[in-house]
Motif scaffolding. Structure first.
Motif, PDB file in Angstrom:
ATOM      1  N   TYR A 166       0.819  -1.207   0.000  1.00 38.08           N
ATOM      2  CA  TYR A 166       0.000   0.000   0.000  1.00 38.08           C
ATOM      3  C   TYR A 166       0.853   1.258   0.000  1.00 38.08           C
ATOM      4  N   ASP A 211      -9.634   5.132   6.002  1.00 39.30           N
ATOM      5  CA  ASP A 211      -9.344   6.189   5.025  1.00 39.30           C
ATOM      6  C   ASP A 211      -8.723   5.632   3.738  1.00 39.30           C
ATOM      7  N   ILE A 212      -9.316   4.580   3.193  1.00 35.87           N
ATOM      8  CA  ILE A 212      -8.833   3.983   1.937  1.00 35.87           C
ATOM      9  C   ILE A 212      -9.390   4.795   0.768  1.00 35.87           C
ATOM     10  N   TYR A 222      -8.300  -1.428   7.631  1.00 40.33           N
ATOM     11  CA  TYR A 222      -7.647  -0.135   7.426  1.00 40.33           C
ATOM     12  C   TYR A 222      -8.684   0.971   7.278  1.00 40.33           C
ATOM     13  N   ARG A 251      -2.914   6.610   0.397  1.00 43.95           N
ATOM     14  CA  ARG A 251      -3.995   5.714   0.850  1.00 43.95           C
ATOM     15  C   ARG A 251      -4.506   4.826  -0.303  1.00 43.95           C
TER      16      ARG A 251
END
Length: 218
Positions: free
Chosen positions: A55, A93-94, A91, A60
């Motif tokens: 990632y 705030d993707i 996770y 993000r």
């Protein structure tokens, strides 16, 4: 080599990659596309890779790599949905979730994924098959293409000429530190120093892949 032949070789190379080889390839790809952000993730412990193969913590952007060639469609669909849900649950705030695969996905899979998008409106969901990945690679400098594919399609002379062009461009701009120029031209995994003179190449190994370090030296 003409661009069509080059593109065909890139696509064929991607299609035969499986398992860890495909995962390693995707890491090299993303390290070149997002050199100041991308972070590879390996599976470990009870939670595995937390549905995240790599990632970009700043941008993000999250990636899932899975070789789907010759895989049953039902397995591909369930894999995509499970990985997407798992990533979102692990996770926050993707911004984007990108699924990387080694073959062209059929319409039924695209339709399935399209039906998932309204459920996750805050996440940009993308599917990158071997042709779309080849598009990304083809737009990069020769040295980056060589690093990603782990094969040299061009020959050292072509790569050195490309670097000389970047060095000349930087020198004409009066910039002694050409790191920013290299970044703008998407020359990744390359360390370049300037002191006036000639181009010399050195080969080394780092993080289990080959790097070419170019020094503009006197």
């Amino acid at each position: 080599m003409d661009k069509n032949s080059q593109r065909k070789i890139i696509e064929d190379k991607i299609r035969v990659l499986e398992g860890d080889s495909f995962q390693d390839f995707c890491n090299r790809l993303c390290l070149n596309l997002y050199p100041n952000d991308y972070t590879p993730v390996r599976s470990g412990g009870i939670e595995g890779d937390t549905k995240n193969d790599g990632y970009c913590p700043k941008a993000r952007i999250f990636f899932q790599a899975h070789a789907t060639r010759q895989e049953p469609l039902s397995k591909t669909k369930s894999k995509i949905e499970a990985d997407l849900k798992g990533c979102i649950s692990n996770y926050s705030d993707i911004k984007s979730w990108i699924y990387l695969t080694n073959d062209t996905l059929p319409g039924t899979v695209h339709k399935f994924v399209d039906a998932l998008r309204p459920k996750y409106l805050d996440v940009n969901i993308e599917l990158w098959d071997h042709k779309k990945i080849a598009d990304q690679i083809s737009g990069l400098p020769k040295q980056a293409v060589t690093h990603i594919l782990d094969i040299n399609l061009f020959g050292d002379s072509e790569i050195l000429e490309e670097i000389k062009g970047l060095l000349g461009k930087s020198k004409n701009e009066g910039n002694k530190d050409i790191a920013s120029s290299a970044k703008q031209d998407h020359v990744k995994n390359m360390k370049i120093g300037y002191s006036g003179g000639k181009v010399q190449s050195l080969k080394s190994k780092s993080n289990d892949y080959k790097k070419v370090i170019f020094l503009y030296m006197g």
